[in-house]
Design a protein around this motif. Structure first.
Motif, mmCIF file in Angstrom:
data_model
loop_
_atom_site.group_PDB
_atom_site.id
_atom_site.type_symbol
_atom_site.label_atom_id
_atom_site.label_comp_id
_atom_site.label_asym_id
_atom_site.label_seq_id
_atom_site.Cartn_x
_atom_site.Cartn_y
_atom_site.Cartn_z
ATOM 1 N N GLY A 1 7.323 3.756 -7.390
ATOM 2 C CA GLY A 1 6.645 2.839 -6.463
ATOM 3 C C GLY A 1 7.510 1.639 -6.116
ATOM 4 O O GLY A 1 7.597 1.235 -4.949
ATOM 5 N N TYR B 1 0.877 4.156 -2.872
ATOM 6 C CA TYR B 1 0.663 5.582 -2.600
ATOM 7 C C TYR B 1 1.815 6.415 -3.164
ATOM 8 O O TYR B 1 1.592 7.503 -3.724
ATOM 9 C CB TYR B 1 0.536 5.825 -1.093
ATOM 10 C CG TYR B 1 -0.722 5.260 -0.492
ATOM 11 C CD1 TYR B 1 -1.906 5.218 -1.219
ATOM 12 C CD2 TYR B 1 -0.738 4.761 0.807
ATOM 13 C CE1 TYR B 1 -3.063 4.694 -0.674
ATOM 14 C CE2 TYR B 1 -1.883 4.238 1.372
ATOM 15 C CZ TYR B 1 -3.049 4.197 0.630
ATOM 16 O OH TYR B 1 -4.196 3.676 1.165
ATOM 17 N N MET C 1 0.833 -1.205 0.000
ATOM 18 C CA MET C 1 0.000 0.000 0.000
ATOM 19 C C MET C 1 0.864 1.249 0.000
ATOM 20 O O MET C 1 0.569 2.229 -0.709
ATOM 21 C CB MET C 1 -0.920 -0.018 1.221
ATOM 22 C CG MET C 1 -2.052 -1.042 1.141
ATOM 23 S SD MET C 1 -3.134 -0.760 -0.282
ATOM 24 C CE MET C 1 -3.833 0.831 0.117
ATOM 25 N N LEU C 2 1.932 1.247 0.793
ATOM 26 C CA LEU C 2 2.819 2.408 0.809
ATOM 27 C C LEU C 2 3.435 2.643 -0.572
ATOM 28 O O LEU C 2 3.522 3.783 -1.049
ATOM 29 C CB LEU C 2 3.926 2.186 1.847
ATOM 30 C CG LEU C 2 3.548 2.449 3.310
ATOM 31 C CD1 LEU C 2 4.668 2.000 4.225
ATOM 32 C CD2 LEU C 2 3.237 3.918 3.546
ATOM 33 N N LEU D 1 1.368 6.492 -6.928
ATOM 34 C CA LEU D 1 0.242 7.358 -7.276
ATOM 35 C C LEU D 1 0.622 8.826 -7.113
ATOM 36 O O LEU D 1 0.296 9.669 -7.962
ATOM 37 C CB LEU D 1 -0.961 7.013 -6.407
ATOM 38 C CG LEU D 1 -2.244 7.811 -6.664
ATOM 39 C CD1 LEU D 1 -2.735 7.571 -8.093
ATOM 40 C CD2 LEU D 1 -3.329 7.444 -5.652
ATOM 41 N N ALA D 2 1.317 9.118 -6.015
ATOM 42 C CA ALA D 2 1.750 10.500 -5.790
ATOM 43 C C ALA D 2 2.714 10.951 -6.881
ATOM 44 O O ALA D 2 2.632 12.091 -7.369
ATOM 45 C CB ALA D 2 2.406 10.618 -4.409
#
Length: 359
Positions: A64, A13, A9-10, A16-17
Motif C-alpha cells: 500500500g 485498495y 483510497m487507492l 487490501l488486495a
C-alpha cells in the motif's frame, strides 16, 4: 477515473488486495496439503516469535505504501505543471510566462492538455475582468452633479475641521489645565494617591490626543491633489513622524500607475496608517511600494499588538474597507498577524494593459 479517487483510497485498495491475495495463496497452499484448519496455522505459526499473519499484514501495508509513493510520483509528473499554474493564477499573475506557456500535446496527457486549455481561457477571462474593473473604477460616477469621491472628500474635510475646532481644542485646553493642576499639586505636596490619579488622567488625555491626531490624519487629506503616489505617501509618513513618536522606515518606488489605482493605493496607505496608530500600539512601522513582474506590490509592516486573523471580526471595518478598495481594481490583500507579534499586510495589484477596442 484515477483523478477522482484520492491517493489514500487507492493505496488502501492496493494494500487490501495484496492482503487478500496473500491470504488466498496461503489458503490454496494449505488446502493442497489437506490442512483443514488453515486459519489456525496462520495464527499459530511463528517466525522469530512473530505470528505469520502479522508478516502478511506488514507485506500488505508495504504494498500500500509503495502504491502511494508511485501514485504520488505519477500524479506529480502528470499534474505538476498544472498545479504550478494554479498557484501562480491564485496569486494574481494571470499574464505570467508560467501561465501562458502551453503544455506539449501528446496522447498520454490529453486529459491534462484539456485542463491546460481551460486554464488558459480562465486566465484570459480574469485579465479581461481585471482590466474592466480598473477601467470602470477610473470612470467618474456622478450623483447630483458630483462624483462619489468628491462628496466623500467634502464630508471628510467637514468632519476633520469640526473635530479640530471642537474636540481637539478642548483636549488641548484640558491638558494645559491639568498640567497647571499637577504642578500646583506637587508644590502643595498633596498625597501620593492623588498625584497618581492626576498622572492617570494625564495619560488618558494624552491617549485621546493621539487618537484624535490619528482620526484627523485619516480624514485629511483624501486625494493626491496633483502629487505623484510616491510624493503623497512620503508626505503622509513625514506628517505622521512629526506628530507621533514612532520609528518609520520606508522604501517607496516612483511607479507609474493609472489614476484609479494611484488614488486607491493612496487611500489604502492612509487607512493602514490610521489603523496602526489607533489599534496596533506599534513602535515601528515599515512601508514598501514596488513594481515587480507587472504587479504593483504594497507592504505595510508594524510591530504592534497584532490580532487573530481567524476570528470573524478580526481587523475591524478598516481592513474590510481596504479589501473592497483593492478588489475594485482587481487586486488581492494578504494579511499575516499574530497576537503580540505585529501585523504584515501585503497588497498586490496586476498592471493590466487596457483592452483593445476590437475585443
Amino acid at each position: 477515473m484515477m483523478a477522482k479517487i484520492s491517493k489514500g483510497m487507492l493505496s488502501f485498495y492496493v494494500g487490501l488486495a495484496a492482503f487478500l491475495t496473500l491470504i488466498l495463496v496461503m489458503f490454496s497452499f494449505l488446502h493442497a496439503r489437506k490442512i483443514s484448519h488453515w486459519w489456525k496455522v496462520l495464527l499459530e505459526t511463528r517466525i522469530f516469535f512473530i505470528p505469520l499473519i502479522l508478516y502478511i499484514l506488514v507485506i500488505a501495508i508495504g504494498f500500500g505504501l509503495l502504491a502511494f509513493f508511485l501514485i504520488s510520483l505519477f500524479r506529480r509528473s502528470l499534474y505538476g505543471e498544472i498545479e504550478e499554474k494554479l498557484r501562480v493564477m491564485a496569486s494574481g499573475n494571470y499574464d505570467s510566462p508560467i501561465v501562458t506557456k502551453e503544455l506539449p500535446h501528446s496522447k498520454e496527457n490529453h486529459y491534462v492538455t484539456r485542463i491546460d486549455k481551460d486554464l488558459q481561457v480562465i486566465a484570459s477571462k480574469m485579465q479581461e475582468i481585471s482590466a474592466e474593473l480598473q477601467t470602470l473604477n477610473n470612470q467618474p460616477r456622478l450623483l447630483e452633479g458630483q462624483t462619489k469621491e468628491e462628496i466623500l472628500e467634502i464630508e471628510r474635510h467637514r468632519l476633520a475641521r469640526e473635530l479640530h475646532d471642537s474636540v481637539s481644542q478642548q483636549l488641548f485646553a484640558a491638558m494645559m489645565m491639568l498640567s497647571a493642576i499637577t504642578e500646583k499639586a506637587k508644590k502643595d505636596q498633596v498625597s501620593e494617591a492623588q498625584q497618581k490619579q492626576l498622572a492617570m488622567v494625564t495619560d488618558i488625555i494624552n491617549a485621546s490626543q493621539s487618537e484624535m491626531r490619528a482620526l484627523l490624519l485619516h480624514l485629511r487629506p483624501v486625494s493626491l491633489e496633483g502629487k505623484s503616489l510616491r510624493q503623497g505617501i512620503e508626505q503622509l509618513l513625514k506628517e505622521l513622524q512629526s506628530k507621533i513618536k514612532i520609528e518609520l522606515k520606508w522604501d517607496v518606488e516612483d511607479v507609474s500607475l493609472p489614476t484609479a489605482i494611484e488614488d486607491q493605493l493612496f487611500r489604502v496607505v492612509q487607512e493602514l496608517l490610521s489603523n496602526t496608530l489607533r489599534h496596533a500600539k506599534a513602535n515601528e512601522l515599515e512601508v514598501y511600494l514596488h513594481e515587480i513582474d507587472q504587479n504593483v506590490l504594497l507592504r505595510v509592516i508594524d510591530d504592534g499588538v497584532g490580532f487573530d486573523t481567524s476570528q470573524p471580526k478580526a481587523g475591524s471595518y478598516g481592513l474590510m474597507n481596504i479589501r473592497e478598495r483593492i478588489a475594485a481594481v482587481g487586486g488581492m490583500v494578504k494579511i499575516i498577524s499574530f497576537k503580540g507579534q505585529g501585523t504584515s499586510i501585503e497588497i498586490k495589484i496586476p498592471l493590466i494593459k487596457p483592452l483593445a477596442s476590437g475585443n
